[in-house]
Design a protein around this motif. Structure first.
Motif, PDB file in Angstrom:
ATOM      1  N   ALA A  38       3.225  20.323  -1.076  1.00  0.00           N
ATOM      2  CA  ALA A  38       2.729  19.203  -0.539  1.00  0.00           C
ATOM      3  C   ALA A  38       2.765  18.369   0.323  1.00  0.00           C
ATOM      4  N   GLY A  39       1.998  17.905   1.282  1.00  0.00           N
ATOM      5  CA  GLY A  39       1.950  17.664   2.501  1.00  0.00           C
ATOM      6  C   GLY A  39       2.114  18.160   3.888  1.00  0.00           C
ATOM      7  N   VAL A  40       2.329  19.542   3.901  1.00  0.00           N
ATOM      8  CA  VAL A  40       1.985  20.716   4.063  1.00  0.00           C
ATOM      9  C   VAL A  40       0.723  20.834   4.957  1.00  0.00           C
ATOM     10  N   GLN A  41       0.314  20.489   6.973  1.00  0.00           N
ATOM     11  CA  GLN A  41      -0.811  20.766   6.823  1.00  0.00           C
ATOM     12  C   GLN A  41      -1.551  22.166   7.671  1.00  0.00           C
ATOM     13  N   VAL A  42      -1.876  22.674   7.988  1.00  0.00           N
ATOM     14  CA  VAL A  42      -2.309  24.144   8.672  1.00  0.00           C
ATOM     15  C   VAL A  42      -2.318  23.871  10.162  1.00  0.00           C
ATOM     16  N   ASP A  43      -2.343  24.056  10.917  1.00  0.00           N
ATOM     17  CA  ASP A  43      -3.307  24.383  11.860  1.00  0.00           C
ATOM     18  C   ASP A  43      -3.858  24.956  12.279  1.00  0.00           C
ATOM     19  N   THR A  44      -4.578  24.151  13.042  1.00  0.00           N
ATOM     20  CA  THR A  44      -6.647  25.614  13.104  1.00  0.00           C
ATOM     21  C   THR A  44      -6.311  25.678  14.066  1.00  0.00           C
ATOM     22  N   ALA A  45      -6.162  25.506  14.713  1.00  0.00           N
ATOM     23  CA  ALA A  45      -6.528  26.073  16.018  1.00  0.00           C
ATOM     24  C   ALA A  45      -5.439  27.529  16.133  1.00  0.00           C
ATOM     25  N   SER A  46      -4.494  27.849  15.362  1.00  0.00           N
ATOM     26  CA  SER A  46      -3.437  28.607  15.579  1.00  0.00           C
ATOM     27  C   SER A  46      -4.210  29.356  14.140  1.00  0.00           C
ATOM     28  N   LEU A  47      -5.075  29.175  13.194  1.00  0.00           N
ATOM     29  CA  LEU A  47      -5.857  30.392  12.683  1.00  0.00           C
ATOM     30  C   LEU A  47      -7.044  31.011  13.081  1.00  0.00           C
ATOM     31  N   GLU A  48      -7.701  29.630  14.268  1.00  0.00           N
ATOM     32  CA  GLU A  48      -8.908  30.507  14.577  1.00  0.00           C
ATOM     33  C   GLU A  48      -8.468  31.288  15.512  1.00  0.00           C
ATOM     34  N   ALA A  49      -7.077  31.151  16.535  1.00  0.00           N
ATOM     35  CA  ALA A  49      -6.884  32.353  17.244  1.00  0.00           C
ATOM     36  C   ALA A  49      -6.578  33.935  17.397  1.00  0.00           C
ATOM     37  N   ASP A  79       1.035  -1.157  -0.114  1.00  0.00           N
ATOM     38  CA  ASP A  79      -0.731   0.097   0.101  1.00  0.00           C
ATOM     39  C   ASP A  79       0.664   1.166  -0.107  1.00  0.00           C
ATOM     40  N   PRO A  80       1.481   1.975  -0.857  1.00  0.00           N
ATOM     41  CA  PRO A  80       2.419   3.051  -1.124  1.00  0.00           C
ATOM     42  C   PRO A  80       1.075   4.122  -0.663  1.00  0.00           C
ATOM     43  N   VAL A  81       1.770   4.785  -0.009  1.00  0.00           N
ATOM     44  CA  VAL A  81       1.033   6.155  -0.018  1.00  0.00           C
ATOM     45  C   VAL A  81       1.713   7.319  -0.393  1.00  0.00           C
ATOM     46  N   LEU A  82       0.193   7.612  -0.880  1.00  0.00           N
ATOM     47  CA  LEU A  82       0.916   9.089  -2.082  1.00  0.00           C
ATOM     48  C   LEU A  82       0.302  10.253  -1.734  1.00  0.00           C
ATOM     49  N   PRO A  83       1.042  11.430  -2.173  1.00  0.00           N
ATOM     50  CA  PRO A  83       0.809  12.291  -1.514  1.00  0.00           C
ATOM     51  C   PRO A  83      -0.709  13.051  -2.869  1.00  0.00           C
ATOM     52  N   ALA A  84      -1.267  14.206  -2.235  1.00  0.00           N
ATOM     53  CA  ALA A  84      -2.840  14.492  -3.098  1.00  0.00           C
ATOM     54  C   ALA A  84      -1.847  15.381  -4.237  1.00  0.00           C
ATOM     55  N   PHE A  85      -0.917  15.611  -4.272  1.00  0.00           N
ATOM     56  CA  PHE A  85       0.117  15.916  -5.021  1.00  0.00           C
ATOM     57  C   PHE A  85       1.068  16.364  -5.185  1.00  0.00           C
ATOM     58  N   LEU A  86       1.579  17.139  -6.017  1.00  0.00           N
ATOM     59  CA  LEU A  86       3.218  17.114  -6.770  1.00  0.00           C
ATOM     60  C   LEU A  86       3.810  18.354  -6.685  1.00  0.00           C
ATOM     61  N   ARG A  87       4.587  19.230  -7.010  1.00  0.00           N
ATOM     62  CA  ARG A  87       5.086  20.220  -8.079  1.00  0.00           C
ATOM     63  C   ARG A  87       6.342  20.042  -8.547  1.00  0.00           C
ATOM     64  N   ALA A  88       6.285  20.148  -9.974  1.00  0.00           N
ATOM     65  CA  ALA A  88       6.844  20.339 -10.478  1.00  0.00           C
ATOM     66  C   ALA A  88       8.734  20.427  -9.842  1.00  0.00           C
ATOM     67  N   GLY A 146      -2.719  22.171  -0.758  1.00  0.00           N
ATOM     68  CA  GLY A 146      -2.280  23.493  -1.358  1.00  0.00           C
ATOM     69  C   GLY A 146      -2.240  24.378  -0.960  1.00  0.00           C
ATOM     70  N   ALA A 147      -2.737  25.258  -0.650  1.00  0.00           N
ATOM     71  CA  ALA A 147      -2.820  26.640  -0.255  1.00  0.00           C
ATOM     72  C   ALA A 147      -3.444  27.219   0.889  1.00  0.00           C
ATOM     73  N   VAL A 148      -3.873  27.988   1.555  1.00  0.00           N
ATOM     74  CA  VAL A 148      -4.720  28.705   2.324  1.00  0.00           C
ATOM     75  C   VAL A 148      -4.731  30.211   2.272  1.00  0.00           C
ATOM     76  N   THR A 149      -6.257  30.620   2.644  1.00  0.00           N
ATOM     77  CA  THR A 149      -6.606  31.997   1.983  1.00  0.00           C
ATOM     78  C   THR A 149      -7.318  32.493   3.537  1.00  0.00           C
ATOM     79  N   THR A 187      12.178  17.940  -0.463  1.00  0.00           N
ATOM     80  CA  THR A 187      12.845  19.427  -1.050  1.00  0.00           C
ATOM     81  C   THR A 187      11.582  19.667  -1.544  1.00  0.00           C
ATOM     82  N   LEU A 188      10.244  20.485  -1.419  1.00  0.00           N
ATOM     83  CA  LEU A 188       9.380  20.339  -1.573  1.00  0.00           C
ATOM     84  C   LEU A 188       9.175  22.070  -2.265  1.00  0.00           C
ATOM     85  N   GLN A 189       8.466  22.429  -3.464  1.00  0.00           N
ATOM     86  CA  GLN A 189       8.163  24.109  -4.038  1.00  0.00           C
ATOM     87  C   GLN A 189       7.197  24.267  -3.571  1.00  0.00           C
TER      88      GLN A 189
END
Length: 811
Positions: free
Chosen positions: A729-740, A186-195, A755-758, A783-785
């Protein structure tokens, strides 16, 4: 699958005559969708864990054939069926099951030696719910067989059967079947990568046997560089190990990962590789009445691998009508409900005119409440699903009654025409008559309708046109005809007196489409609409909406709505480019959303059906060329359910000016197309109109440990702003810090995605800077873009300050 399921169905449904059955095979996600009903049938408590759906690509894999035989006592039955899986279950069994109701074909899925072991079949189809059958009809003995293909997901599958008779009696049952491979990967794939990304990808190897297993593990990624992709792994009995390989991707596109564990298991999954550049898109549209040659200038500095071209071919009148009958039933706002009623009411007439008499005859049975087909007839490919339309009409009727309980004149005008399209339905006919009378009673002494504080004359004239259409729709009885004649005469006088104040093409088209203008006034308004029509480079025509122009509700009309009104206003005018206007409508059609809101859809569908009544050929070959060389081609099938053909291909070398040709064989006036040439160009830092953004990302991030991102902005005062920050890719936001940040008042709201936070910011005072910090948690090493970040104002989305992407090093 065991006998108890069918025994339970048989016992539970023994007394149901004229049975309607719903059968589902589903997983935890679908189980929650059914809620307490499914749990009660299963005799189990509601599940506590949750898991998000994630689709994977892949086709042409080996499938097990399963035939679920529904065998209640000898009764005539109808059934609905759906299938889904439970992630984390033991998975496929490899042996054929002995239960009477299931036949599983063993397609050499077993591992082991022998000649067949050299070619390990790949698992590549992984839906969590793979079959939903809304109507299964049993035979005279009360049995129905539903053949299905089971996906490659290693899981436990549940079968849910719900049934009801024609008299309303109900019952149901739930069962499941499970299985597993002895060892699997079972390979664990990222949701996406960047070139340009290099990522350490985890690969989990499972052993379900009682003995340790040693086998070669191989990971292949065509088009990418894999380090450590071949090795031998040893997995303890009833255990698992996690191995890591490094994958480097250089160019954007879809990447397929094939992971093989000896001769036991092979998995093929894919994920997208995004470009790191700024997207630029050139679009064109038109009809395929003849080959269309277009000049497009591609980006000369496009990043390698980012140039792509897509052409979508849209159906003529019949195809749009079929698609809209399928989708219009989901709309709930007043304009959408009015459109749904009008569409279902006019559908028999329109289908007959377009040559689909079989569906038209079936839809006529929907005119009387409670009436249904004595024996539901499955639609032929491409035909209208009458049962779905019936269900949609029932929902639209309920919503119309709810909206009309205390309706204002504007709502009454939106609903009246749709309700009156069902003259044989006493509920809707009475509702339409009452709403039309309400609109007629609201006409002012000067002939206008509606109005209020703050209304412009332009909006009042458009609202009067809407009211006129609603009142005229009720001109089917002597009283309705008298009322419509009186209303139209007064409205016509009001429009004549205010002719000099009609300054834009949209308003002129709305007045013409109302049917309230004739003679010299009609000729004058038609000339104004013709003069307002504009053309695009490829020849498609459209009616723009000028600044400050609003519709009857006070909102800004869409270009599609204005163009549709232009078609209706200029129909029969030999000087008008109505075919080119229709081409723009076809090219702007979306199968799910149509042309936007209910008002735009009503007008646009009427215009398209009026222009493109000719049935389509059974098949049409569509070819896309660049400078005479074929880039991609496909076949448009007139019987396809959604009637939309999408062709997409890589288009390297498209920089600079090129001639693109789209042609249909044979040529078909009723086919519209939309061509889009896209590429990604390098980002450059830029600031506009006082907008300036800076971003500081972590210099040394670690998997599983929080890191901090700092945003600073210099902005004009008094404007609401939006910051969009691109994440690797693979970087998730910490919701508690955004709610603060929200609680502190620094941020009005936030939204995250892959891939983004608005961040939405409150308007700031003069000279007041913005600075905010929030935490992120990397889940992948490498090494991630990152993506580019942007700062923009809500009032001027064309003014944007960009910050180029940064590279993250994650350990």
């Amino acid at each position: 699958m065991n006998r108890s399921f069918f025994a339970g169905v048989g016992c539970s449904l023994a007394s149901l005559v004229g049975l309607v059955m719903f059968v589902a095979l589903f997983g935890d996600n679908v189980r929650r969708l059914f809620g307490a009903s499914a749990d009660a049938l299963a005799g189990a408590p509601a599940p506590q864990a949750s898991k998000s759906l994630r689709p994977f690509g892949g086709q042409n894999s080996e499938f097990d054939e399963v035939q679920a035989v529904l065998a209640p006592p000898p009764v005539m039955a109808e059934a609905e069926m759906a299938f889904g899986g439970v992630e984390g279950g033991p998975g496929f069994a490899n042996e054929p099951r002995s239960a009477r109701a299931v036949v599983v074909k063993d397609d050499a899925r077993k591992g082991g030696g022998g000649a067949e072991a050299d070619a390990t079949p790949s698992r590549a189809w992984f839906p969590e719910t793979f079959l939903f059958e809304p109507l299964v009809v049993t035979d005279a003995s009360g049995a129905a067989t539903v053949p299905v293909r089971v996906p490659d997901r290693l899981t436990q599958w549940r079968v849910l059967a719900l049934a009801h008779s024609r008299s309303g009696a109900q019952s149901g049952a739930v069962t499941s079947f499970t299985g597993t491979l002895p060892t699997y990967v079972d390979p664990v794939l990222p949701a996406f990568l960047r070139a340009g990304d290099a990522v350490r990808m985890p690969v989990q190897v499972m052993n379900t046997t009682d003995a340790a297993v040693e086998a070669p593990l191989k990971v292949e990624v065509p088009g990418a560089l894999v380090e450590g992709g071949s090795r031998t792994v040893r997995v303890p009995a009833r255990g698992s190990v996690v191995e890591y390989v490094t994958v480097r991707v250089a160019t954007p596109g879809q990447v397929a990962v094939r992971t093989t564990l000896g001769a036991t298991d092979a998995v093929v999954r894919d994920f997208p590789v995004w470009s790191t550049g700024r997207p630029v898109v050139e679009t064109r549209g038109g009809t395929l009445a003849a080959p269309r040659s277009l000049s497009l200038t591609g980006a000369v500095d496009a990043q390698p691998g980012s140039e792509r071209v897509r052409v979508r071919v849209f159906p003529g009148g019949l195809g749009v009508l079929r698609s809209e009958l399928l989708n219009a039933i989901a709309r709930e706002d007043a304009s959408g409900v009015g459109y749904s009623l009008l569409l279902t009411g006019r559908a028999p007439e329109l289908l007959t005119a377009l040559g689909e008499a079989r569906s038209a005859e079936a839809l006529k049975a929907l005119s009387t409440p409670g009436q249904r087909l004595t024996a539901p007839v499955p639609p032929e490919p491409g035909e209208v699903d009458v049962e779905s339309v019936r269900a949609g009409l029932m929902r639209a009727t309920q919503r119309a009654l709810r909206w009309s309980r205390a309706s204002d004149v504007a709502t009454a005008a939106l609903l009246a025409e749709g309700a009156l399209a069902h003259p044989d339905n006493p509920v809707l006919a009475r509702l339409g008559e009452r709403l039309a009378a309400q609109v007629a009673a609201a006409q002012l002494p000067d002939g206008t309708c509606q109005g209020g504080n703050g209304w412009t004359l332009q909006r009042l004239l458009v609202a009067t046109a809407d009211c006129t259409r609603a009142v005229n729709a009720a001109a089917v009885t002597p009283e309705g005809k008298r009322r419509a004649a009186f209303f139209t005469a007064r409205a016509s006088g009001a429009l004549e007196r205010n002719r000099a104040h009609v300054k834009d093409g949209y308003t002129a088209a709305a007045l013409l489409a109302s049917g309230a203008v004739t003679g010299s006034l009609r000729d004058s308004l038609r000339e104004q609409v013709r003069d307002a029509v504009q053309r695009r480079d490829e020849g498609a025509a459209f009616l723009p909406v000028e600044a400050g122009v609003v519709d009857a509700a006070g909102g800004t009309p869409t270009e599609a709505e204005a163009t549709a009104l232009a078609v209706l206003a200029l129909e029969g005018d030999a000087k008008a480019p109505v075919a080119d206007l229709g081409a723009a409508l076809l090219a702007s059609y979306e199968p799910v959303t149509g042309w936007g809101n209910g008002r735009a859809n009503r007008l646009a569908l009427q215009a398209v059906v009026s222009l493109f009544r000719e049935p389509l050929p059974a098949q049409v070959r569509v070819v896309l060329e660049r400078d005479g060389q074929v880039i991609t081609e496909g076949t448009f099938d007139a019987k396809a359910l959604r009637e939309v053909l999408s062709l997409e291909a890589a288009a390297p070398g498209s920089g600079g000016a090129h001639t693109w040709t789209v042609r249909a064989e044979p040529a078909v006036p009723g086919l519209g197309f939309a061509l889009a040439l896209s590429a990604a160009v390098p980002w450059t830092r830029q600031a506009q109109a006082g907008l300036e953004l800076s971003v500081q990302v972590p210099s040394d991030a670690k998997v599983g440990q929080p890191s901090e991102v700092t945003l600073q902005a210099s902005t004009p005062s008094g404007l609401p702003l939006v910051i969009r920050h691109g994440l690797p890719a693979g970087v998730q936001v910490d919701t508690a810090s955004l709610e603060a940040l929200v609680r502190e008042g620094k941020v009005a709201s936030w939204q995250s995605e892959d891939g983004a936070v608005t961040l939405r910011l409150h308007p700031r005072g003069p000279g007041e800077p913005f600075q905010a910090r929030f935490r992120v948690i990397p889940t992948l090493a490498g090494t991630l873009q990152g993506g580019a970040s942007s700062l923009m104002t809500l009032s001027r989305p064309d003014l944007v300050s960009y910050v180029p992407p940064a590279t993250w090093a994650v350990r």
